[in-house]
Design an enzyme around this catalytic site. Sequence first.
Site, PDB file in Angstrom:
ATOM      1  N   PRO A   1      -2.152   6.384  -3.209  1.00  0.00           N
ATOM      2  CA  PRO A   1      -2.469   5.908  -2.135  1.00  0.00           C
ATOM      3  C   PRO A   1      -1.425   4.466  -1.845  1.00  0.00           C
ATOM      4  O   PRO A   1      -1.301   3.675  -2.607  1.00  0.00           O
ATOM      5  CB  PRO A   1      -3.861   5.515  -2.125  1.00  0.00           C
ATOM      6  N   CYS A   2      -1.180   4.455  -0.536  1.00  0.00           N
ATOM      7  CA  CYS A   2      -0.437   3.135  -0.059  1.00  0.00           C
ATOM      8  C   CYS A   2      -1.014   2.002   0.642  1.00  0.00           C
ATOM      9  O   CYS A   2      -0.719   1.119   1.121  1.00  0.00           O
ATOM     10  CB  CYS A   2       0.826   3.521   0.636  1.00  0.00           C
ATOM     11  N   GLN A   3      -2.337   2.449   1.125  1.00  0.00           N
ATOM     12  CA  GLN A   3      -3.124   1.757   1.871  1.00  0.00           C
ATOM     13  C   GLN A   3      -3.067  -0.016   1.734  1.00  0.00           C
ATOM     14  O   GLN A   3      -3.088  -0.795   2.756  1.00  0.00           O
ATOM     15  CB  GLN A   3      -4.593   2.018   2.095  1.00  0.00           C
TER      16      GLN A   3
ATOM     17  N   TRP B   1      -0.967  -1.390  -0.024  1.00  0.00           N
ATOM     18  CA  TRP B   1       0.438  -2.092  -0.051  1.00  0.00           C
ATOM     19  C   TRP B   1       0.992  -2.132   1.443  1.00  0.00           C
ATOM     20  O   TRP B   1       1.696  -3.027   1.531  1.00  0.00           O
ATOM     21  CB  TRP B   1       1.480  -1.169  -0.961  1.00  0.00           C
ATOM     22  N   SER B   2       0.442  -1.345   1.975  1.00  0.00           N
ATOM     23  CA  SER B   2       0.879  -1.288   3.706  1.00  0.00           C
ATOM     24  C   SER B   2       0.926  -2.579   4.341  1.00  0.00           C
ATOM     25  O   SER B   2      -0.191  -3.260   4.238  1.00  0.00           O
ATOM     26  CB  SER B   2       0.498  -0.133   4.377  1.00  0.00           C
TER      27      SER B   2
END
Length: 221
Positions: free
Chosen positions: A73-75, A77-78
Site C-alpha cells: 500500500p502506498c497511501q 507515501w503518496s
Amino acid sequence: MDNKQIKILELFGGIGAPRKALENLGFDIKSIDYVEILPYAVMAYNAIFDNNYKPQDVVGWNLNPDVLIHGSPCQDWSKNGKNNVNTGRSILYEETLTIIDHKLPTRPKVVLWENVPNLLSEGKKVNHRVHHYHYLETMEGMGYKNYYAILNAADYGIPQARERLYTISILKECLGDREFEFPEPIPLKKDIRYYLEKNVDWEKYKLGNAEQNIFFTREDG
C-alpha cells in the site's frame, strides 16, 4: 527459466498488472499464488486471468517462487495521502521482507517492489526515504543487489502519465558479473483514443443517482 517459464508470487497483487506485463514480454507465467485483500481487485484479477482466487491477507503466507512481486500500500507515501505511516498500511512492505527471510523454502531470484515516487522524499516535514533505505539494506543483507528508478508508463507504451518507483532486487549469486539495466523509453504509438469505445449504449451503462451525485453535481444543482 531457460524455457521462459517463470513461477511468480504476487503479494498485494491488485489486478495483476506486473503479471500481465511479463506475459506481454513473452514469458510463460505460472502464478503459484496471488495475495490480495480487496475483493474488487480480486474480482478484476480473476476476470483478466480466468482464475478463482479468494481474498486473503499477506500476513503469514508461505511459498517458493522464482520471482516475487509486491506492490505494498502506498497511501501513506503518496503526495495526496496523509503521510502518516502509523496507520500501518504502507509499512506492510515489512511483511514481504519477513516472508523472504523466514517463510520461503528458498530466496526468490528476483524481487520487484512497485510504489509511488514520493517514497524517495527527504523533506524536513516528510522523510519517507528512510523506509526505502531500510528496505534496500535489508534486501542487501539477504544477498540481493538492488536497482531502482522512477519510470513513467507513458514512456513504455501506456497512454497515461503515471510515474512509479520500481525497485528490483536480484540475488547476487544469480547476477554473477552482470548488471541489471532498466529499459530505455520507447515512443508512444497509441494515445487514449485507441482505447475508447465509439459505440456505447449509454442507457445500459447509465450511472445511478448516488454516482451522479458524487461525480456530476454542479454548483447550480
